[in-house]
Design a protein around this motif. Structure first.
Motif, PDB file in Angstrom:
ATOM      1  N   THR A  72       0.824  -1.221   0.000  1.00 45.04           N
ATOM      2  CA  THR A  72       0.000   0.000   0.000  1.00 45.04           C
ATOM      3  C   THR A  72       0.851   1.261   0.000  1.00 45.04           C
ATOM      4  O   THR A  72       0.295   2.366  -0.085  1.00 45.04           O
ATOM      5  CB  THR A  72      -0.912   0.028   1.241  1.00 45.04           C
ATOM      6  OG1 THR A  72      -0.117   0.212   2.422  1.00 45.04           O
ATOM      7  CG2 THR A  72      -1.710  -1.273   1.367  1.00 45.04           C
ATOM      8  N   LEU A  73       2.168   1.127   0.121  1.00 46.32           N
ATOM      9  CA  LEU A  73       3.048   2.288   0.230  1.00 46.32           C
ATOM     10  C   LEU A  73       3.605   2.674  -1.127  1.00 46.32           C
ATOM     11  O   LEU A  73       4.249   1.865  -1.799  1.00 46.32           O
ATOM     12  CB  LEU A  73       4.190   1.983   1.203  1.00 46.32           C
ATOM     13  CG  LEU A  73       3.782   1.543   2.612  1.00 46.32           C
ATOM     14  CD1 LEU A  73       5.022   1.267   3.463  1.00 46.32           C
ATOM     15  CD2 LEU A  73       2.898   2.589   3.285  1.00 46.32           C
ATOM     16  N   ALA A 138       1.307   7.686   8.568  1.00 42.92           N
ATOM     17  CA  ALA A 138       0.016   8.255   8.181  1.00 42.92           C
ATOM     18  C   ALA A 138      -0.799   7.263   7.361  1.00 42.92           C
ATOM     19  O   ALA A 138      -2.012   7.131   7.538  1.00 42.92           O
ATOM     20  CB  ALA A 138       0.237   9.550   7.402  1.00 42.92           C
ATOM     21  N   ARG A 139      -0.117   6.555   6.465  1.00 45.25           N
ATOM     22  CA  ARG A 139      -0.806   5.591   5.611  1.00 45.25           C
ATOM     23  C   ARG A 139      -1.425   4.464   6.444  1.00 45.25           C
ATOM     24  O   ARG A 139      -2.571   4.069   6.226  1.00 45.25           O
ATOM     25  CB  ARG A 139       0.182   5.019   4.596  1.00 45.25           C
ATOM     26  CG  ARG A 139      -0.407   4.077   3.580  1.00 45.25           C
ATOM     27  CD  ARG A 139      -1.170   4.840   2.526  1.00 45.25           C
ATOM     28  NE  ARG A 139      -1.713   3.937   1.523  1.00 45.25           N
ATOM     29  CZ  ARG A 139      -2.447   4.334   0.492  1.00 45.25           C
ATOM     30  NH1 ARG A 139      -2.701   5.611   0.329  1.00 45.25           N
ATOM     31  NH2 ARG A 139      -2.918   3.457  -0.362  1.00 45.25           N
ATOM     32  N   GLY A 143      -5.413   3.200   7.344  1.00 45.50           N
ATOM     33  CA  GLY A 143      -5.682   1.924   6.698  1.00 45.50           C
ATOM     34  C   GLY A 143      -6.781   1.149   7.397  1.00 45.50           C
ATOM     35  O   GLY A 143      -7.479   1.653   8.279  1.00 45.50           O
ATOM     36  N   GLU A 144      -6.868  -0.109   7.016  1.00 41.41           N
ATOM     37  CA  GLU A 144      -7.946  -0.967   7.516  1.00 41.41           C
ATOM     38  C   GLU A 144      -7.903  -1.139   9.025  1.00 41.41           C
ATOM     39  O   GLU A 144      -8.927  -1.093   9.708  1.00 41.41           O
ATOM     40  CB  GLU A 144      -7.882  -2.328   6.818  1.00 41.41           C
ATOM     41  CG  GLU A 144      -9.001  -3.265   7.200  1.00 41.41           C
ATOM     42  CD  GLU A 144      -8.925  -4.573   6.438  1.00 41.41           C
ATOM     43  OE1 GLU A 144      -9.547  -5.547   6.895  1.00 41.41           O
ATOM     44  OE2 GLU A 144      -8.243  -4.615   5.388  1.00 41.41           O
ATOM     45  N   GLY A 145      -6.695  -1.328   9.578  1.00 39.89           N
ATOM     46  CA  GLY A 145      -6.597  -1.537  11.024  1.00 39.89           C
ATOM     47  C   GLY A 145      -6.678  -0.258  11.823  1.00 39.89           C
ATOM     48  O   GLY A 145      -7.007  -0.271  13.009  1.00 39.89           O
ATOM     49  N   GLY A 146      -6.340   0.872  11.201  1.00 36.93           N
ATOM     50  CA  GLY A 146      -6.394   2.155  11.883  1.00 36.93           C
ATOM     51  C   GLY A 146      -5.329   2.347  12.940  1.00 36.93           C
ATOM     52  O   GLY A 146      -5.449   3.217  13.801  1.00 36.93           O
TER      53      GLY A 146
END
Length: 323
Positions: A72-73, A138-139, A143-146
């Motif tokens: 995702t990065l 920040a990403r 994300g999904e897990g927060g």
């Protein structure tokens, strides 16, 4: 999940592994060619777990988590992950190939040439690393897990320097959410004491590593007293006394660079002078002359309690400290 040792010239599915780049506490990294037939396919970098760890579900899960997170990065200072594949029971993390050397190797090349790296180089490289870390924080937070994912293994052997002066962060294999305990491995002497003691960690563990890397590059306080003080501040054994974030650490580095400018042009010039690029005809792989002799894995150790941090000395070719 099984894995077996490999040697140059070995096929892993559609990947031809031809140059071993190094090994750390978790895995080994190979330069590879995608596709069968000489001269065809893209050059990539393959990371696979060491054979004895490939049977350990904890490390298999770490590799899967690394692949899921790093895919995702998309940042100029982070090595891009192309995917995770399974071949005959072996997981392969496929990454972009960046013609480069590690900061570890650049420091060793300078030592062999009888010169010291300029203090501003360390300030510039670590400023780029701070950019990458803040982006990853920040990403992951969005994300999904927060939860913010810290890198957990910043060291000279996980920082890449390219001939055009670019800097990239490598290996999120030990990344973990803030607040998580019990790391499986760590890299001394760049690992924060709370990480080695298997305590809960936050992004200040990465700040510790940034400070330790800075001290290792400087080697002595007389070379840049301001940067040395910054390195000591960041790598104190008490997390609450460190800079609160990589961004705070970066701010201090940028203050230094405003007085002693150093950027991609100067870094690229130094790289080309020390690296002496050449080509291996049998593989077509780009290697780096004297730097190649400094290649090696990170000095990972199993986590254990530590009351005081080990202050780093000058970087040597094996990722250890010269006493």
């Amino acid at each position: 999940m099984a894995s077996r040792p490999v040697s140059p010239g070995f096929w892993r599915g559609r990947f031809f592994l031809h140059t071993r780049l190094g090994a750390g506490g978790m895995g080994e990294v190979w330069l590879a060619r995608e596709g069968r037939g000489r001269g065809c396919g893209a050059t990539v970098v393959i990371k696979q777990l060491l054979p004895h760890l490939a049977r350990d579900a904890r490390y298999v899960e770490l590799l899967r988590r690394e692949a899921a997170f790093t895919a995702t990065l998309h940042h100029p200072n982070i090595v891009r992950v192309l995917g995770l594949e399974e071949v005959d029971g072996t997981l392969l993390l496929v990454m972009e190939h960046v013609p480069c050397c590690t900061l570890q190797q650049l420091a060793e090349a300078a030592r062999l040439a009888g010169e010291a790296l300029p203090p501003a180089l360390g300030a510039f490289v670590l400023s780029c690393v701070c950019e990458a870390l803040e982006y990853a924080y920040a990403r992951s937070a969005h994300g999904e897990g927060g939860r913010v994912m810290i890198h957990g293994d910043i060291s000279p052997s996980n920082l890449l320097v390219a001939p055009e002066g670019g800097v990239k962060v490598l290996d999120f294999g030990l990344s973990r959410p803030e607040g998580e305990c019990a790391p499986l491995a760590a890299t001394r002497p760049f690992a924060a004491p709370e990480l080695l003691a298997s305590g809960p960690v936050d992004r200040r563990a990465d700040v510790y590593a940034l400070g330790a890397v800075l001290l290792a590059l400087l080697e002595h306080p007389s070379r840049a007293p301001e940067l040395w003080a910054l390195g000591q501040w960041a790598s104190t054994s008490r997390p609450h006394l460190r800079p609160a974030s990589a961004a705070d650490f970066q701010g201090e580095l940028e203050t230094f660079l405003a007085r002693e400018p150093f950027g991609p042009r100067q870094l690229g010039r130094l790289w080309r002078r020390l690296a002496s690029p050449r080509t291996e005809p049998e593989t077509g792989a780009s290697t780096t002359g004297v730097l190649e002799r400094g290649a090696g894995g990170s000095a990972h150790v199993e986590a254990e309690p530590a009351n005081q941090p080990v202050k780093p000395g000058p970087v040597d070719a094996r990722g250890a400290r010269r006493r």
